[in-house]
Design an enzyme around this catalytic site. Structure first.
Site, PDB file in Angstrom:
ATOM      1  N   GLY A 243       2.799   0.446   2.752  1.00  0.00           N
ATOM      2  CA  GLY A 243       1.470   0.344   3.355  1.00  0.00           C
ATOM      3  C   GLY A 243       0.553  -0.739   2.871  1.00  0.00           C
ATOM      4  N   PRO A 281       7.290  -0.896   0.154  1.00  0.00           N
ATOM      5  CG  PRO A 281       7.101  -2.675  -1.327  1.00  0.00           C
ATOM      6  CD  PRO A 281       7.632  -1.282  -1.208  1.00  0.00           C
ATOM      7  N   GLY A 282       6.883  -3.060   2.980  1.00  0.00           N
ATOM      8  CA  GLY A 282       7.589  -3.909   3.945  1.00  0.00           C
ATOM      9  C   GLY A 282       6.735  -5.141   4.199  1.00  0.00           C
ATOM     10  NE  ARG A 283       1.329  -4.336   7.431  1.00  0.00           N
ATOM     11  CZ  ARG A 283       1.463  -4.239   8.753  1.00  0.00           C
ATOM     12  NH1 ARG A 283       1.330  -5.314   9.493  1.00  0.00           N
ATOM     13  NH2 ARG A 283       1.696  -3.075   9.330  1.00  0.00           N
ATOM     14  NE  ARG A 318       1.544  -6.638  13.047  1.00  0.00           N
ATOM     15  CZ  ARG A 318       0.311  -6.922  12.687  1.00  0.00           C
ATOM     16  NH1 ARG A 318      -0.181  -8.125  12.883  1.00  0.00           N
ATOM     17  NH2 ARG A 318      -0.446  -6.017  12.125  1.00  0.00           N
ATOM     18  CE1 TYR A 322       0.811  -0.913  15.902  1.00  0.00           C
ATOM     19  CE2 TYR A 322       1.619  -3.097  15.341  1.00  0.00           C
ATOM     20  CZ  TYR A 322       1.818  -1.740  15.425  1.00  0.00           C
ATOM     21  OH  TYR A 322       3.002  -1.203  15.022  1.00  0.00           O
ATOM     22  CB  CYS A 349       4.907 -10.166  34.847  1.00  0.00           C
ATOM     23  SG  CYS A 349       5.100 -11.510  35.962  1.00  0.00           S
TER      24      CYS A 349
END
Ligand SMILES: Cc1ncc(COP(=O)(O)O)c(C=O)c1O
Length: 425
Positions: A243, A281-283, A318, A322, A349
Site C-alpha cells: 500500500g 509492496p508493489g507500487r 489508471r 481511477y 471508442c
C-alpha cells in the site's frame, strides 16, 4: 521539474532521458506505444525499503506484490535481490515458481478462490493466506497439510481511490473483526497449520493515511497475540500488506518511509512477538520506475483543444478507471516556453479514454505537434498489468533498461496474438 530528482529522469537540451537513454530514440527504435522500465531504479527502490527497516534493526520479508508488474525479467531482478512474493492467482504462483522463487517465499492471497484454484495451490505447496471460512473448510477437503495464514479485515482501510481500499465496511476481503476468533478456532479444529496473520488495508496511501495504517498495525498485533494463545503456538510471520503510495504529482508528499518502517518495527518490538515482519509492496517498488511512451497523431481544436495519441486505456487504464494523475511530458520539447492546454485523448471508442485525470482537467504542455512523443510518467505499477485487448488493440511492447543496456522483455502483440484462442464456427 519535480520529477527529475525524484524519479531519476534527466532533461538535456530540452530532451527527456530515461536512465541515460533519449526517450525519443527509444520510441524510434522499439516503436510506440511502449513501456520503458528502469531496472536499476527498481532495485534501488527495493533496497531503499530494505534499508529503511535495517535502520530500525528489523529484517522484514518483502513480498513483491507481483500484480503490480509481473514481467518475468522484473521478477527475476527482484528474486536476485532476495524478495519474497505476494501472488493473487494460481497463475501468479506458477509464474513466480518458474522464475525461481522457492515455494516457501511465495504467499498466495486470494479472494473467491475456486476449488480448481485450491487444487493447484495445494499442489504448488506454497503458503496459503486464507480469506474466508469457505476456503478454510475446502482446503481441508483437498488434503492441505502445508502452511497457512489468515487474512483479517482490521476495520479501517485507506487508498488513493475507493476502488483500492481493501479493509473496512462493504469490503469483500478478509475475515471481519467479529469473526476472527471463530476463524482461528475452526482452523484449530480442522488441524490447519496457521503460521501467520495478514492484513492489507489498501493501495496507494500517503500522508495522514500512514497514521491510519499504523493504527491497524496495533490492531493486528493485538489479534496475533490472542491467536497465538488460542492456537498455543508462536506465529512465523505477521504480514502488514502493501500500500505505500508514490508521488504522482508535485503537490503530493514523498512517502515517509522512515516513519512507516519505524512504526512497524517499534510496534513489533514492543509486542514481544517473535514473528517476523512481512510486507507486500508493489507500487512503491515498480511504480516510478516505469514510463509509458506514445505518439501524438492528431492536434486539433474541436470543442476542446485536443491531442490524440496512438494509445488508449487498454494500455494504461489508471486515469480513466481511477481518475489518476500522471505527469505527461513532451519528450522532444520538455521545457518549451510556448504552451497550450490539451485533452490528451486516447484512440479507443470511449469518451473516458483520456490520459488527463479527467475530461475537464486539460493539461498544459509545450505546444504539441503531430509526431511528437509523449512520456506518461510513473506508469510502472498497474500499467501494463491492467492492459487489455479492448477495441481489438494489441498490447504494447515493453523494454527494460538495465546497466545501460536495453532489453526487449515483451514483444508487441500482433493481430494473430489478438485472435489467438478464438475459433470460428
Ligand atoms: C493483498 C495485497 N497485497 C499487496 C498489494 C500491493 O499493494 P501496493 O501495490 O499498493 O503496494 C495489494 C494490492 O492491492 C493487495 O491486494
Amino acid at each position: 521539474m519535480w520529477w527529475m530528482d525524484s524519479i531519476n529522469l534527466d532533461v538535456k537540451n530540452n530532451q527527456l532521458y530515461i536512465a541515460g537513454f533519449q526517450a525519443e530514440a527509444l520510441a524510434k527504435e522499439f516503436g510506440t506505444p511502449l513501456y520503458v522500465y528502469n531496472g536499476n531504479k527498481i532495485i534501488e527502490n527495493f533496497k531503499a525499503l530494505k534499508e529503511a527497516f535495517f535502520a530500525q534493526k528489523a529484517n522484514p520479508r518483502i513480498h513483491f506484490a507481483m500484480k503490480a508488474n509481473s514481467h518475468l525479467a522484473i521478477l527475476r531482478l527482484l528474486q536476485k535481490e532476495g524478495a519474497f512474493i505476494d501472488a493473487v492467482s494460481p497463475n501468479e504462483v506458477e509464474i513466480a515458481l518458474k522464475v525461481g522463487f522457492s515455494k516457501e517465499k511465495i504467499l498466495f492471497t486470494g479472494t473467491s478462490v475456486s476449488n480448481k484454484d485450491l487444487e493447484r495451490l495445494v499442489k504448488a505447496e506454497v503458503v496459503i493466506n486464507i480469506d474466508s471460512f469457505s476456503q478454510l473448510k475446502r482446503l481441508k477437503k483437498f488434503g492441505f497439510n502445508g502452511k497457512a495464514s489468515i487474512r483479517w479485515n482490521p476495520g479501517t482501510g485507506a487508498g488513493h481511490h475507493s476502488h483500492t481500499i481493501t479493509a473496512g465496511k462493504f469490503i469483500k476481503f478478509g475475515i471481519p473483526e467479529h469473526q476472527i476468533e471463530s476463524a482461528f478456532k475452526l482452523a484449530k479444529t480442522l488441524g490447519i497449520n496457521i503460521v501467520g496473520l495478514h492484513q492489507h488495508i489498501g493501495s496507494g496511501w500517503l500522508g495522514k493515511d500512514v497514521n491510519t495504517f499504523l493504527e491497524t498495525v496495533d490492531k493486528t498485533i493485538a489479534v496475533a497475540k490472542k491467536a497465538e494463545e488460542l492456537l498455543e503456538k508462536k506465529f512465523e510471520f505477521i504480514d502488514f500488506g502493501g500500500g505505500p503510495g508514490i508521488r504522482y504529482k508535485k503537490e503530493q508528499a514523498v512517502f515517509p518511509l522512515e516513519k512507516y518502517a519505524k512504526g512497524i518495527a517499534e510496534k513489533m518490538r514492543a509486542s514481544k512477538l517473535s514473528a517476523e515482519i512481512a510486507i507486500e509492496p508493489g507500487r512503491s517498488i515498480v511504480g516510478d520506475a516505469g514510463v509509458f511512451l506514445c505518439e501524438v497523431n492528431t492536434v486539433e481544436e474541436k470543442n476542446i483543444p485536443l491531442a490524440g495519441v496512438n494509445a488508449g486505456f487498454n494500455d494504461l487504464i489508471r486515469p480513466s478507471f481511477y481518475g489518476s494523475y500522471h505527469e505527461i511530458v513532451n519528450c522532444g520539447n520538455v521545457n518549451g516556453r510556448e504552451t497550450e492546454d490539451y485533452m490528451i485523448a486516447g484512440n479507443l471508442c470511449e469518451s473516458s479514454d483520456v490520459f488527463n485525470e479527467n475530461k475537464q482537467a486539460l493539461r498544459e504542455l509545450p505546444v504539441l505537434e503531430e509526431g511528437n512523443i509523449l512520456a506518461i510518467l510513473s506508469a510502472g505499477a498497474y500499467g501494463f498489468e491492467m492492459g487489455s485487448n479492448y477495441n481489438s488493440r494489441a498490447l504494447s511492447a515493453c523494454v527494460l533498461l538495465l546497466n545501460r543496456k536495453t532489453h526487449v522483455i515483451r514483444e508487441r502483440q500482433n493481430l494473430d496474438d489478438v485472435l489467438a484462442k478464438q475459433k470460428e464456427i
